[in-house]
Design an enzyme around this catalytic site. Structure first.
Site, PDB file in Angstrom:
ATOM      1  N   SER A 180       0.795  -1.235   0.000  1.00  0.00           N
ATOM      2  CA  SER A 180       0.000   0.000   0.000  1.00  0.00           C
ATOM      3  C   SER A 180       0.824   1.280   0.000  1.00  0.00           C
ATOM      4  O   SER A 180       0.243   2.375  -0.003  1.00  0.00           O
ATOM      5  CB  SER A 180      -0.956   0.008   1.194  1.00  0.00           C
ATOM      6  OG  SER A 180      -2.029  -0.887   0.974  1.00  0.00           O
ATOM      7  N   LYS A 210      -0.266   3.651  -2.622  1.00  0.00           N
ATOM      8  CA  LYS A 210      -1.299   4.685  -2.481  1.00  0.00           C
ATOM      9  C   LYS A 210      -0.719   6.087  -2.361  1.00  0.00           C
ATOM     10  O   LYS A 210      -1.428   7.073  -2.571  1.00  0.00           O
ATOM     11  CB  LYS A 210      -2.192   4.357  -1.278  1.00  0.00           C
ATOM     12  CG  LYS A 210      -3.010   3.082  -1.426  1.00  0.00           C
ATOM     13  CD  LYS A 210      -3.908   2.869  -0.229  1.00  0.00           C
ATOM     14  CE  LYS A 210      -4.789   1.632  -0.369  1.00  0.00           C
ATOM     15  NZ  LYS A 210      -4.059   0.366  -0.178  1.00  0.00           N
ATOM     16  N   SER A 261      -5.555   3.293   4.580  1.00  0.00           N
ATOM     17  CA  SER A 261      -5.173   2.356   3.524  1.00  0.00           C
ATOM     18  C   SER A 261      -6.377   1.605   2.973  1.00  0.00           C
ATOM     19  O   SER A 261      -6.304   0.402   2.713  1.00  0.00           O
ATOM     20  CB  SER A 261      -4.118   1.362   4.040  1.00  0.00           C
ATOM     21  OG  SER A 261      -3.221   0.997   3.030  1.00  0.00           O
ATOM     22  N   LYS A 264       3.091   6.689   5.179  1.00  0.00           N
ATOM     23  CA  LYS A 264       2.238   5.656   4.572  1.00  0.00           C
ATOM     24  C   LYS A 264       2.757   4.295   4.982  1.00  0.00           C
ATOM     25  O   LYS A 264       3.962   4.041   4.968  1.00  0.00           O
ATOM     26  CB  LYS A 264       2.216   5.775   3.041  1.00  0.00           C
ATOM     27  CG  LYS A 264       1.200   4.840   2.392  1.00  0.00           C
ATOM     28  CD  LYS A 264      -0.221   5.274   2.708  1.00  0.00           C
ATOM     29  CE  LYS A 264      -1.247   4.186   2.413  1.00  0.00           C
ATOM     30  NZ  LYS A 264      -1.261   3.115   3.440  1.00  0.00           N
TER      31      LYS A 264
END
Length: 359
Positions: free
Chosen positions: A131, A134, A188, A293
């Site tokens: 992820s 993203k 997420s 993140k």
């Protein structure tokens, strides 16, 4: 003629008593044996039945449908399946040692202002990034200047068929583009990220092409994207490239704000859903995080990228393929304590990163 011997009354009495005693003993022995035999038979029968009962109980927890018939699988057999090794583990990257004894097989720490590399470990390895994808999804959306108030519906196309992951955003849920971006970066949320890409002008293919074009423009030569969520292990990059991405994303105020948000309540129909940040460090008073993140799929291991201020220095941190659910957080803590103890720590500039990292 010889006469046959004749038993007297006393002899007859003793003989009769002996016969009665023998018969009584035999009867008692038989009565004692019967319950034991029955008990043994019951035990044998129970031994045959017990596994069946155990399986019958366990299959209620796990059923796999195959055609019209249901193939039952016990929970015990499912637990026996070994965890899938990450790409880093298969490549032997965890064998590399480092002074901080990090659990991440790949790590990179850079001074954002001077571009000095303070710490590096397997930073050129190209691995799945889960992820962390993203972050590029958010960068493309932010730079496109699309209306954040535009309402977008979650459709069946946004349901994960790659890993079968769940989501609280049911098909038919309608949220603003801004809310979807918030959930994608903070929590997420996979369906949110996919919906952002699907509704991009030109469609999903155009969006993924834009992600790759943006990576190339930033000089991220080790990076490739095939979808906007990170569920695919074909989304890959290196720590060097991800440091560049963090530097570029940090320049977007909306990405800094949404990625470090500790939580958000979202109204979905008649329900109010509470979403929280996947990175617990954003709530820690010991951290000053400007952008972050997290990411995880089995092929990538636990991943984390951050921009944070430590001991008066703006640092970009990248941790990939960390072993253990909390190990990426522990690795970040180790780096923070190390920098705080040695605030003057420095290293030579990485020429390639100096050219690629945004100022």
């Amino acid at each position: 003629m010889r006469s046959l011997p004749v038993f007297n009354d006393q002899a007859c009495s003793r003989w009769g008593q002996g016969l009665v005693g023998t018969l009584t003993a035999a009867v008692l022995a038989a009565l004692m044996v019967l319950p034991l035999a029955a008990q043994a038979q019951d035990s044998k029968s129970s031994a045959k039945k017990r596994p069946v009962a155990t399986v019958a109980k366990s299959v209620k927890k796990a059923k796999v449908s195959t055609g019209k018939a249901n193939k039952r699988v016990s929970v015990a057999s499912q637990k026996a399946v070994p965890m899938r090794a990450s790409f880093g583990q298969m490549a032997g990257l965890h064998a590399a040692s480092d002074p901080l004894d990090l659990r991440s097989s790949v790590a990179l720490v850079i001074d954002q202002d001077t571009h000095e590399v303070l710490f590096r470990k397997n930073d050129h390895a190209v691995l799945p990034i889960a992820s962390l994808t993203k972050l590029m999804t958010g960068l493309v959306i932010s730079e496109a200047h699309l209306p954040m108030a535009e309402m977008i519906a979650i459709t069946q196309a946004d349901v994960d068929t790659e890993k079968g992951s769940s989501s609280r955003l049911a098909v038919g849920t309608v949220l603003s583009r801004g809310d979807l971006l918030h959930l994608a970066l903070m929590s997420s949320e996979n369906r949110a990220a996919h919906a952002l890409g699907r509704t991009f002008p030109g469609g999903l293919d155009t969006f993924v092409a834009r992600m790759n074009a943006r990576a190339q423009a930033l000089g991220m030569s080790d990076t490739r994207y095939v979808e906007p969520t990170g569920l695919s292990s074909r989304n890959q990059s290196s720590a060097n490239d991800l440091a560049v991405l963090v530097g570029a994303a940090y320049k977007e105020p909306v990405l800094r704000e949404l990625s470090t948000s500790p939580g958000r309540e979202i109204e979905v129909g008649s329900r109010t859903l509470q979403y929280n940040n996947t990175n617990r460090l954003v709530k820690s008073p010991q951290w000053d995080i400007g952008l972050q993140k997290t990411g995880y799929i089995s092929e990538a291991g636990q991943c984390l990228v951050m921009q944070a201020q430590v001991a008066g220095r703006k640092l970009i941190m990248v941790f990939l393929d960390s072993a253990g659910k909390l190990s990426r957080i522990a690795d970040a803590e180790r780096v923070r304590r190390w920098v705080e103890k040695s605030p003057a720590v420095s290293a030579s500039k990485h020429s390639a990163l100096t050219d690629r990292l945004p100022g």
